[in-house]
Design an enzyme around this catalytic site. Structure first.
Site, mmCIF file in Angstrom:
data_model
loop_
_atom_site.group_PDB
_atom_site.id
_atom_site.type_symbol
_atom_site.label_atom_id
_atom_site.label_comp_id
_atom_site.label_asym_id
_atom_site.label_seq_id
_atom_site.Cartn_x
_atom_site.Cartn_y
_atom_site.Cartn_z
ATOM 1 N N HIS A 250 4.327 6.095 4.945
ATOM 2 C CA HIS A 250 4.494 4.654 5.053
ATOM 3 C C HIS A 250 4.872 4.088 3.699
ATOM 4 C CE1 HIS A 250 0.908 2.965 2.931
ATOM 5 N NE2 HIS A 250 0.382 4.143 3.187
ATOM 6 N N CYS A 251 5.484 2.895 3.712
ATOM 7 C CA CYS A 251 5.754 2.161 2.476
ATOM 8 C C CYS A 251 4.944 0.874 2.542
ATOM 9 C CB CYS A 251 7.254 1.899 2.309
ATOM 10 S SG CYS A 251 7.981 0.908 3.620
ATOM 11 N N ALA A 252 5.420 -0.187 1.920
ATOM 12 C CA ALA A 252 4.629 -1.418 1.870
ATOM 13 C C ALA A 252 4.591 -2.152 3.202
ATOM 14 C CB ALA A 252 5.176 -2.346 0.799
#
Length: 664
Positions: free
Chosen positions: A26-28
């Protein structure tokens, strides 16, 4: 039980189960999946999951937009799935398995040219302005051009050649730098290699055709006694620079593997750079020149032949599907080579019209669905974005969703491409691929450019309305119509109680609060729709604004309490007294930097005001990685926002009030 456990279980099921997931990270804001078989992902059901705000596929990854609480969602997902997450870079590497060799080559080409696009576009606009200044006689000036009549504008015209030359004549420097950046080798060696291809001591590429072989042999050769090398420059040449850049990369990788680390700083650059420069001028440059010239000659011949109208019709119609596959990135190299060989390009005008067609199709959808406030949040900024040359929000947010507007845009673009090609209307270079694109043409071409735009817009708009009624092109709206009818059928049962007790509803309607929004950094305030990341610009995360900072000190854009700090330090959540969940996101796609350029100065639970320093971002370090430094302020619980307005744009100082958000 985790906050998102139910949603995580549904997402696991709808992406095809644990056995269909090759990797997840995942990222932000997004869950990033590499799926073994993407056809097993049930996108319609995934859209119905309450915590999902959208999805798209990019570079072999299936990305599901969650929001700034994605880290919590990710933890719940790994719990219910039993899948151990991987790093973003590992995910990218695994994602390559979903791409064939052609897709990988195109992805590489895209990553090489994408960092160069801002310079290429602004260079095209400046060439268009110079063309107007020095090439258009005006009756008001007695038949003189502006440069002939004005010393000031003559000076401006001459000065503008400085950046234009830097952008186009020295394009090989940008290409060799970008290759080393993309391949993870020493970037300064790429810059040096590029300079050796365009050095002033070489015969300028534009002068080669007018210089005799005898003069080249006498004045432009390196004489080594038993052989000579021509001192030929490769100004504006694309393929010679690419061949040289890749050779440098692979030589550096080879020697770095075998040369001891103690002396690698000396001998790796020496053994990589010098052989590459030699090969570039002896073999790769001449061969690449011939290949590039051959490609541009074939494309130019097709576009200037008696059947050029057919070529224009086909390319104009199929360019949008090329964008979906990523193949459109190959046109950047061809366009650049056409400009280098012929001084103009007849390929880019069709790309410009394709962008206009995609924007018009979304405009037609807005017209057909006017009153749909939720859809307007996507369609209005997507239309503006496409008309300014960026079509991905329009294509992926609206047109491909409904299908028929995408087909209508292809038809409009095909006829527009046919018209502008048949009239041999050529651009001076690559410019903004939308309505401002006329600036990249000679002034005498403006009438045909505007006619082609008008034809494209008219045909696309009409076809969108007509194709809506074609059943096999419109699979989505009949279902929407059925859902609307069903909702209308049950509406009376939900209205009656509210009419029986009006006194309980009235107070809720008047409970409105307002949050003042402040600039989180010194710099330029821009609307969120101008941010280059479509997840933010399409307001998938919520409404807000961005600041393009001039220094790295970041302040709180609202008063409130720190609710979350991302592990990678690039994003901070704030909860305001009025209930707004505000995300402060530093840089674009900076999750990959793993916190290196950021120093967070607050802790979760801290109370902050616009006077509070949240963090310090090392702008130079972020820029050095090729990332953008935009600082975004986004209210992620969009249902809470009645209206967000910016009262100030342009240059501001931190802690200055720039707008407000009206909250339910």
């Amino acid at each position: 039980m985790g906050k998102y456990r139910d949603d995580a279980e549904k997402l696991l099921e709808y992406v095809g189960g644990k056995e269909n997931i090759a990797a997840v990270t995942h990222c932000a804001t997004r869950m990033r999946f590499v799926l073994n078989d993407q056809t097993k992902a049930n996108e319609k059901e995934i859209e119905e999951i309450p915590s999902v705000k959208g999805m798209f596929t990019n570079a072999g990854q299936f990305q599901v937009i969650i929001g700034n609480d994605v880290s919590t969602f990710y933890n719940d997902f790994t719990d219910v799935s039993g899948i151990e997450g991987v790093s973003k870079e590992q995910s990218k590497a695994i994602a390559k398995n979903n791409q064939n060799i052609v897709q990988r080559a195109i992805a590489t080409l895209a990553e090489i040219f994408t960092p160069l696009l801002p310079a290429i576009i602004v260079g095209g606009l400046m060439l268009g302005l110079r063309n107007f200044l020095e090439g258009v006689p005006l009756e008001a000036l007695g038949g003189q051009t502006i440069t002939q009549a004005s010393t000031f504008w003559n000076g401006v015209n001459g000065f503008l050649w400085l950046p234009c030359e830097a952008i186009f004549h020295f394009l090989p420097v940008g290409i060799t730098w970008s290759i080393t950046r993309k391949m993870g080798t020493t970037q300064i060696l790429g810059i040096v290699l590029g300079i050796t291809l365009v050095s002033p001591q070489l015969l300028n590429a534009y002068s080669v055709s007018s210089t005799s072989a005898a003069e080249i042999a006498q004045n432009y050769t390196w004489d080594f006694g038993f052989f000579t090398i021509d001192k030929i420059g490769y100004q504006a040449q694309v393929i010679p620079a690419m061949l040289a850049g890749f050779l440098l990369v692979y030589l550096e990788r080879f020697f770095r593997k075998w040369i001891p680390e103690a002396v690698s700083m000396i001998f790796v650059p020496l053994f990589s750079l010098l052989p590459t420069i030699l090969a570039a001028h002896m073999v790769l440059g001449p061969i690449g020149w011939q290949i590039g010239s051959g490609i541009s000659w074939v494309v130019n011949a097709g576009l200037t032949s008696p059947l050029n109208w057919l070529f224009g019709f086909i390319f104009g119609g199929l360019y949008a599907p090329l964008v979906i596959t990523g193949l459109h990135h190959t046109t950047l190299a061809i366009d650049s080579q056409l400009v280098a060989d012929f001084g103009t390009t007849n390929l880019w005008p069709m790309i410009m019209l394709s962008n206009i067609a995609q924007g018009t199709a979304v405009l037609a959808i807005w017209f057909l669905h006017r009153g749909n406030k939720k859809e307007e949040q996507v369609s209005v900024p997507a239309t503006i974005s496409a008309y300014m040359g960026v079509t991905e929000p329009a294509m992926f947010g609206i047109n491909l969703k409904y299908v028929y507007p995408f087909v209508a845009a292809m038809v409009g673009s095909a006829f527009g491409g046919m018209l502008i090609t048949a009239t041999n209307t050529r651009a001076l270079g690559i410019g903004v691929g939308g309505l401002p694109g006329f600036l990249s043409f000679k002034i005498e071409n403006y009438p045909m450019v505007f006619i082609s735009m008008a034809v494209t817009i008219a045909i696309t708009f009409v076809c969108t309305i007509v194709f809506r009624k074609v059943t096999f092109l419109n699979k989505l709206e009949p279902q929407l119509a059925a859902d609307t009818a069903a909702a209308a059928a049950v509406a009376p049962t939900t209205v009656a109680p509210t009419t029986a007790a009006p006194t309980t509803a009235a107070p809720e309607a008047t409970q409105v609060s307002e949050e003042t929004l402040y600039a989180p950094a010194d710099g330029k305030v821009v609307a969120i729709t101008e941010v280059s990341d479509p997840v933010f610009s399409q307001k998938m995360m919520g409404d807000g604004f961005a600041v393009q900072p001039t220094n790295g000190t970041i302040y709180a854009p609202v008063a409130g309490t720190i609710s979350s700090i991302f592990e990678t330090k690039h994003a901070i959540g704030i909860l305001t007294p009025g209930g707004a969940e505000v995300l402060v996101h530093m840089g674009l796609d900076t999750v990959e930097l793993k916190g290196a350029p950021f120093e967070v100065l607050v802790s979760e639970g801290d109370t902050v005001t616009p006077e509070t320093k949240l963090a310090v971002m090392d702008l130079d370090a972020v820029i050095a990685t090729g990332k953008q430094t935009d600082v975004l302020t986004v209210i992620t619980n969009a249902e809470k926002v009645r209206q967000l307005s910016l009262t100030t744009t342009g240059t501001v100082t931190a802690k200055t009030a720039v707008g407000s958000a009206e909250l339910n």
